[in-house]
Enzyme design. Structure first.
Site, mmCIF file in Angstrom:
data_model
loop_
_atom_site.group_PDB
_atom_site.id
_atom_site.type_symbol
_atom_site.label_atom_id
_atom_site.label_comp_id
_atom_site.label_asym_id
_atom_site.label_seq_id
_atom_site.Cartn_x
_atom_site.Cartn_y
_atom_site.Cartn_z
ATOM 1 N N THR A 1 0.851 -1.182 0.000
ATOM 2 C CA THR A 1 0.000 0.000 0.000
ATOM 3 C C THR A 1 0.887 1.232 0.000
ATOM 4 O OG1 THR A 1 -1.737 1.194 1.215
ATOM 5 C CG2 THR A 1 -0.178 -0.066 2.531
ATOM 6 N N GLU B 1 -5.061 -2.280 5.476
ATOM 7 C CA GLU B 1 -4.577 -2.891 6.708
ATOM 8 C C GLU B 1 -5.652 -3.666 7.471
ATOM 9 O OE1 GLU B 1 -1.933 0.674 5.818
ATOM 10 O OE2 GLU B 1 -4.032 0.120 5.601
ATOM 11 N N LYS C 1 -8.470 23.538 7.649
ATOM 12 C CA LYS C 1 -8.676 24.462 8.779
ATOM 13 C C LYS C 1 -8.778 25.877 8.210
ATOM 14 C CE LYS C 1 -8.961 25.203 13.260
ATOM 15 N NZ LYS C 1 -7.819 24.929 14.152
ATOM 16 N N TRP D 1 -13.009 23.701 11.200
ATOM 17 C CA TRP D 1 -12.608 22.501 10.475
ATOM 18 C C TRP D 1 -13.604 22.260 9.355
ATOM 19 C CZ3 TRP D 1 -7.959 20.742 11.010
ATOM 20 C CH2 TRP D 1 -7.292 20.849 12.231
#
Length: 562
Positions: A194, A343, A453, A458
């Site tokens: 990956t 994963e 940001k 956010w």
């Protein structure tokens, strides 16, 4: 550790390990006459499939492959790849699924790092191999794969120098008698690589036990709900996710165990995919949004609308936007989202509508179907802040999503520090910012590196992309944050227009449509991109995800100077 009372062991009792060969064995019990199909070139039933897997095991053994050796595979999604899932792992060797979309340099690194011994390679990828062959350090032998053998039986007699032979020819010569042995279920079964934001690709590995448990978890999840249900008696499965990418999300293991009819499309071509969907009666697939967008926008989609109405599609890899979900649902496609990562093998969550949500009209289900799903069985997910403190699961608070489960990788091959960082504090850190509702719905806000940001707020780049997907004429979008002297960062958008809208929509109109939502109080002002730039295509990673790393590094100046 808790002191418990163990069941006494009987010396002669059988304790079967959880091995991939056990999944294969189930395919002969109930429906061995069902078919596995490769494009319009090849088809066989499960009796023949099992014979071919045993022939492959004998072929590998004859070529000197031993337990613990690594075998690399370069191929399109095919019946041969499926055989490798079982034949290579069944003899105790390790299957290395090569990501053919990596650069030659990255492929060279992964092959040397994985210590590949034998390479099975489709002729289409010989240029990739030839670019790195001189620098391979552990490979001893090569086997050619070609589709031409289905039209010309003499092809197998002409293979490149240095090759042991052609795949079909070698299988034909091998015995179909092979007794797959028992061994420790924690034996390493597969590996793939990956790519991250920095450094070389990282080797993810899984054991037989982990892949067996992932199959059981997947079976539990898809056994009931109609959107992603998988009933072997009625469903026909076709992956549209590369088999090198997390084992095609694990579904081939499940489909084989259930002896479901399976269709493998080879190279992804819209006309071939649609032809197979119709001819073979495909009912279940999974893919990244780019592939579904390509099919939905195909001129043939309306022509095949009746057939598409029986198709269930799980979207992963990137966020399923409201615009794409609506377009698919209008064609009758039962589309929903799932969430996972390399994963985690990969399933962590998939859409599930409960008894209260299922009766809702399709239009009201869209906002649920585009979420990342509900937490999968046997998986634990929680949110943490920057200090590792747990964040409430109230559907509003956000934090990094961390995970635990019986099929998640133990770490990265030969990367102890990165493995420890992945599993810090005993939880696998996904790098995704999310919220979790009290009833276990996951909403991915953004990757930690992609959240913007701006003005002290956010701002989710995924949320802006979803808003843009609803604007008339927008086919696809990518949003990144770039530095801003006044606000810290500001969002900028790349947009691909639908063909009929080219020259008819301006960037100002796109921004105005979002500004209107600000004035209506639906969103705040930080969600309106500073710049909207039309592009012919959006950069993608090797597995079809929007490549924001590449956009930031290669297109920053273009965006800022637009």
């Amino acid at each position: 550790m808790l002191q418990t009372k163990l069941i006494p062991r009987t010396a002669s009792a059988h304790e079967p390990p959880m091995l991939i060969k056990s999944l294969l064995a189930q395919s002969l019990k109930y429906e061995p006459q069902r078919e596995i199909v490769y494009r319009d070139l090849f088809r066989m039933n499960y009796l023949e499939f099992n014979r071919r897997v045993r022939r492959l095991a004998n072929t590998l053994t004859a070529l000197g492959v031993k337990p613990g050796d690594t075998v690399a595979v370069f191929d399109w999604d095919s019946h041969r790849y499926l055989e490798c899932f079982f034949g290579i792992t069944g003899i105790g060797a390790i299957l290395h699924t090569i990501n053919v979309r990596l650069s030659p340099g990255q492929i060279l690194y992964t092959m040397n790092h994985a210590e590949d011994k034998l390479v099975l390679i489709h002729e289409d990828f010989l240029p990739l191999l030839n670019a790195v062959k001189a620098d391979l350090t552990t490979v001893e032998k090569y086997v050619l794969i070609t589709d031409k053998v289905y039209a010309d039986s003499t092809v197998g007699n002409t293979v490149p120098d240095g090759f042991e032979g052609e795949y079909e020819t070698l299988l034909e010569k091998a015995s179909d008698e092979y007794d797959f042995p028992d061994f420790d279920e924690n034996t390493w079964a597969t590996t793939f690589y990956t790519t991250g934001t920095t450094g070389n690709p990282k080797g993810v590995h899984f054991s037989h036990r982990q892949l067996f448990m992932h199959t059981m978890g997947l079976l539990t999840y898809v056994s009931g709900y109609e959107c992603v249900s998988f009933k072997s008696s009625t469903d026909v499965y076709m992956p549209i996710t590369p088999m090198f990418h997390v084992h095609a999300w694990g579904f081939p293991f499940l489909a084989t165990m259930l002896a479901a009819k399976q269709i493998y499309p080879g190279r992804y071509e819209p006309e071939m995919l649609l032809r197979l969907l119709v001819k073979e009666g495909v009912t279940l697939s999974h893919c990244v949004p780019t592939i579904l967008q390509m099919l939905v926008n195909s001129p043939a989609a309306q022509q095949f609308k009746p057939q598409l109405s029986r198709w269930k599609v799980i979207i992963g890899g990137s966020a399923l936007t409201q615009g794409l979900a609506k377009a698919a649902l209008e064609l009758g496609i039962q589309v929903c989202a799932g969430y996972g990562m390399s994963e985690t093998a990969p399933i962590m969550s998939v859409t599930y509508l409960n008894d209260e949500e299922r009766p809702l009209p399709i239009g009201e289900q869209v906002n649920l179907r585009i979420r990342a799903g509900r937490i999968a069985p046997f998986v634990d997910l929680k949110l943490v802040d920057d200090h590792g403190n747990t964040v409430p699961h109230d559907g509003h608070s956000v934090g990094e999503l961390v995970a635990r489960g019986p099929w998640m990788t133990q770490g990265y091959y030969k990367e102890p520090e990165q493995s420890e960082n992945l599993w810090r504090d005993g939880w696998l850190h996904t790098g995704d910012v999310a919220s979790i509702s009290p009833d276990n719905w996951i909403q991915i806000a953004d990757r930690t590196k992609d959240v913007i940001k701006s003005g002290g707020e956010w701002v989710s780049s995924l949320a802006i992309e979803d808003l843009l997907s609803r604007v008339e004429g927008v086919a696809e979008s990518a949003v990144i944050g770039l530095p801003d002297d006044r606000w810290g960062e500001r969002p900028h958008a790349l947009i691909v227009l639908k063909p009929d809208y080219t020259g008819k929509v301006t960037p100002a109109q796109i921004r105005a449509s979002l500004q209107q939502q600000v004035e209506q109080g639906d969103i705040n002002k930080w969600y309106v991109p500073d710049r909207v730039i039309f592009v012919p295509e959006i950069p993608k990673t090797s597995v079809g995800k929007i490549d924001k790393k590449k956009i930031r590094s290669e297109m920053r100046e273009i965006i800022l100077n637009a």
